[in-house]
Design a protein around this motif. Sequence first.
Motif, PDB file in Angstrom:
ATOM      1  N   GLY A 137       3.285 -25.732 -27.019  1.00  0.00           N
ATOM      2  CA  GLY A 137       3.317 -24.895 -26.165  1.00  0.00           C
ATOM      3  C   GLY A 137       1.707 -24.389 -25.259  1.00  0.00           C
ATOM      4  O   GLY A 137       0.551 -25.184 -25.020  1.00  0.00           O
ATOM      5  N   ASP A 138       2.468 -23.887 -23.968  1.00  0.00           N
ATOM      6  CA  ASP A 138       0.519 -23.456 -22.520  1.00  0.00           C
ATOM      7  C   ASP A 138       1.349 -22.023 -22.945  1.00  0.00           C
ATOM      8  O   ASP A 138       1.916 -21.468 -22.518  1.00  0.00           O
ATOM      9  CB  ASP A 138       1.772 -24.580 -21.559  1.00  0.00           C
ATOM     10  CG  ASP A 138       0.092 -23.876 -20.457  1.00  0.00           C
ATOM     11  OD1 ASP A 138      -0.833 -23.465 -20.968  1.00  0.00           O
ATOM     12  OD2 ASP A 138       0.393 -24.585 -18.908  1.00  0.00           O
ATOM     13  N   PRO A 139      -0.461 -22.092 -23.692  1.00  0.00           N
ATOM     14  CA  PRO A 139      -0.618 -20.364 -23.517  1.00  0.00           C
ATOM     15  C   PRO A 139      -1.569 -19.987 -22.459  1.00  0.00           C
ATOM     16  O   PRO A 139      -1.580 -18.620 -22.435  1.00  0.00           O
ATOM     17  CB  PRO A 139      -1.588 -20.710 -24.796  1.00  0.00           C
ATOM     18  CG  PRO A 139      -2.401 -21.847 -24.671  1.00  0.00           C
ATOM     19  CD  PRO A 139      -1.181 -22.477 -24.293  1.00  0.00           C
ATOM     20  N   ASN A 140      -1.162 -20.451 -21.163  1.00  0.00           N
ATOM     21  CA  ASN A 140      -1.970 -20.560 -19.741  1.00  0.00           C
ATOM     22  C   ASN A 140      -1.596 -20.319 -18.911  1.00  0.00           C
ATOM     23  O   ASN A 140      -1.505 -20.042 -17.647  1.00  0.00           O
ATOM     24  CB  ASN A 140      -3.531 -21.365 -19.786  1.00  0.00           C
ATOM     25  CG  ASN A 140      -4.290 -20.885 -20.626  1.00  0.00           C
ATOM     26  OD1 ASN A 140      -4.894 -20.123 -20.924  1.00  0.00           O
ATOM     27  ND2 ASN A 140      -5.138 -22.127 -20.846  1.00  0.00           N
ATOM     28  N   GLY A 141      -0.096 -20.071 -19.497  1.00  0.00           N
ATOM     29  CA  GLY A 141       1.099 -19.733 -18.553  1.00  0.00           C
ATOM     30  C   GLY A 141       1.355 -18.825 -18.099  1.00  0.00           C
ATOM     31  O   GLY A 141       2.833 -17.951 -17.713  1.00  0.00           O
ATOM     32  N   LEU A 142       0.863 -18.308 -16.923  1.00  0.00           N
ATOM     33  CA  LEU A 142       0.216 -16.948 -16.847  1.00  0.00           C
ATOM     34  C   LEU A 142       1.258 -16.569 -15.972  1.00  0.00           C
ATOM     35  O   LEU A 142       1.611 -14.865 -16.151  1.00  0.00           O
ATOM     36  CB  LEU A 142      -0.533 -16.304 -15.913  1.00  0.00           C
ATOM     37  CG  LEU A 142      -2.370 -16.967 -17.071  1.00  0.00           C
ATOM     38  CD1 LEU A 142      -3.558 -16.308 -16.923  1.00  0.00           C
ATOM     39  CD2 LEU A 142      -2.074 -16.809 -18.720  1.00  0.00           C
ATOM     40  N   ASP A 143       2.401 -17.256 -14.841  1.00  0.00           N
ATOM     41  CA  ASP A 143       3.153 -16.659 -14.187  1.00  0.00           C
ATOM     42  C   ASP A 143       3.591 -17.568 -13.942  1.00  0.00           C
ATOM     43  O   ASP A 143       3.857 -18.580 -14.152  1.00  0.00           O
ATOM     44  CB  ASP A 143       2.737 -15.706 -13.209  1.00  0.00           C
ATOM     45  CG  ASP A 143       2.053 -16.799 -12.016  1.00  0.00           C
ATOM     46  OD1 ASP A 143       1.700 -18.100 -11.970  1.00  0.00           O
ATOM     47  OD2 ASP A 143       0.641 -16.404 -11.044  1.00  0.00           O
ATOM     48  N   THR A 144       4.618 -17.372 -12.985  1.00  0.00           N
ATOM     49  CA  THR A 144       5.698 -18.622 -12.362  1.00  0.00           C
ATOM     50  C   THR A 144       5.028 -20.121 -11.762  1.00  0.00           C
ATOM     51  O   THR A 144       5.130 -20.736 -12.715  1.00  0.00           O
ATOM     52  CB  THR A 144       6.904 -18.709 -11.990  1.00  0.00           C
ATOM     53  OG1 THR A 144       7.573 -17.426 -12.289  1.00  0.00           O
ATOM     54  CG2 THR A 144       7.839 -19.960 -11.947  1.00  0.00           C
ATOM     55  N   TYR A 145       4.403 -19.857 -11.211  1.00  0.00           N
ATOM     56  CA  TYR A 145       3.559 -20.675 -10.415  1.00  0.00           C
ATOM     57  C   TYR A 145       2.606 -21.184 -11.433  1.00  0.00           C
ATOM     58  O   TYR A 145       2.187 -22.553 -11.290  1.00  0.00           O
ATOM     59  CB  TYR A 145       2.597 -20.300  -9.015  1.00  0.00           C
ATOM     60  CG  TYR A 145       1.751 -20.977  -8.371  1.00  0.00           C
ATOM     61  CD1 TYR A 145       2.116 -21.545  -7.326  1.00  0.00           C
ATOM     62  CD2 TYR A 145       0.848 -21.647  -8.374  1.00  0.00           C
ATOM     63  CE1 TYR A 145       2.034 -23.047  -6.248  1.00  0.00           C
ATOM     64  CE2 TYR A 145      -0.146 -22.850  -7.888  1.00  0.00           C
ATOM     65  CZ  TYR A 145       0.719 -22.716  -6.348  1.00  0.00           C
ATOM     66  OH  TYR A 145      -0.258 -24.034  -6.266  1.00  0.00           O
ATOM     67  N   ASP A 146       1.776 -20.624 -11.876  1.00  0.00           N
ATOM     68  CA  ASP A 146       0.784 -21.587 -13.386  1.00  0.00           C
ATOM     69  C   ASP A 146       1.741 -22.219 -14.056  1.00  0.00           C
ATOM     70  O   ASP A 146       1.307 -23.180 -14.429  1.00  0.00           O
ATOM     71  CB  ASP A 146       0.157 -19.963 -13.874  1.00  0.00           C
ATOM     72  CG  ASP A 146      -1.023 -19.333 -12.822  1.00  0.00           C
ATOM     73  OD1 ASP A 146      -1.065 -19.858 -12.208  1.00  0.00           O
ATOM     74  OD2 ASP A 146      -2.083 -19.111 -13.713  1.00  0.00           O
ATOM     75  N   THR A 147       2.487 -21.821 -14.680  1.00  0.00           N
ATOM     76  CA  THR A 147       3.747 -22.675 -15.309  1.00  0.00           C
ATOM     77  C   THR A 147       3.845 -23.833 -15.105  1.00  0.00           C
ATOM     78  O   THR A 147       3.621 -25.024 -15.176  1.00  0.00           O
ATOM     79  CB  THR A 147       4.664 -21.751 -15.743  1.00  0.00           C
ATOM     80  OG1 THR A 147       4.419 -20.730 -16.666  1.00  0.00           O
ATOM     81  CG2 THR A 147       5.711 -22.557 -16.554  1.00  0.00           C
ATOM     82  N   CYS A 148       4.339 -23.901 -13.702  1.00  0.00           N
ATOM     83  CA  CYS A 148       4.597 -25.651 -12.711  1.00  0.00           C
ATOM     84  C   CYS A 148       3.343 -25.859 -12.463  1.00  0.00           C
ATOM     85  O   CYS A 148       3.375 -27.188 -12.880  1.00  0.00           O
ATOM     86  CB  CYS A 148       5.929 -24.880 -11.587  1.00  0.00           C
ATOM     87  SG  CYS A 148       7.250 -23.956 -11.702  1.00  0.00           S
TER      88      CYS A 148
END
Length: 238
Positions: A137-148
């Motif tokens: 899990g990555d709890p800091n994927g705050l938007d699509t760009y951040d997730t990538c």
Amino acid sequence: MSDVSDVSPEVEADGEGHPARPRRRLLGLAIGFVVLGVLALVASVAWTLTASAGHRYGVDEAPDAPVAIVFGAQLRPDGTPKPFLAGRLDTAAELYRAGTVRALLVSGDGRGTSGDEVAAMTRYLTARGVPADRIVGDPNGLDTYDTCARAHQVFGVRRALLVSQSFHVPRAVTLCRHVGIDADGVASRCDTCSDKTLWRNRVREVPAAFKAAGDALRDRPPVVVSPRDSALDKALSR
């Protein structure tokens, strides 16, 4: 003797140097800005569609990859995934069971307004037979760009399948490929979503594509910058 009036002469709207000309100039500028704005939106959408061309698949035709990245979305009041997110997770679980991927990276907002998206995604997947040690899990994927960006920078992802609805997949693929991930998108379903909900999200993709273009042009860092995390490496080694 003729009478002399103190009243100023009437200003004609179309004569040289009269106030009508500045008004016309302002109107022309306003129209120009609107046209430029529309062109920028169209160009942004065209960019995501072009850059992701040839990298969008259905679940049955998806190529193999080490990991599938599942993008978070809002939860129900009881903390369970709404239809959009449930559809993504069902598709990810299907990819895992088919052996198309060996691990799942679930990325979302761990402090979202509707709750902890990552915790809810993990519970949903384990309840459907995906081993907990194959989920990161990555709890800091705050938007699509951040997730990538975080998938690449923090978790070391170089090759991945991206799981989301078809309207979101082009933007997700474009951004992940921009940050250095060899990414292909897999479209998930939302069988219980109303037509109104689907169209609202399709329309939302237009300004979202514009924002994505700005993020990519600036190569902005993710909102949360973290050191390298080996959790996904361990999940893939099991």
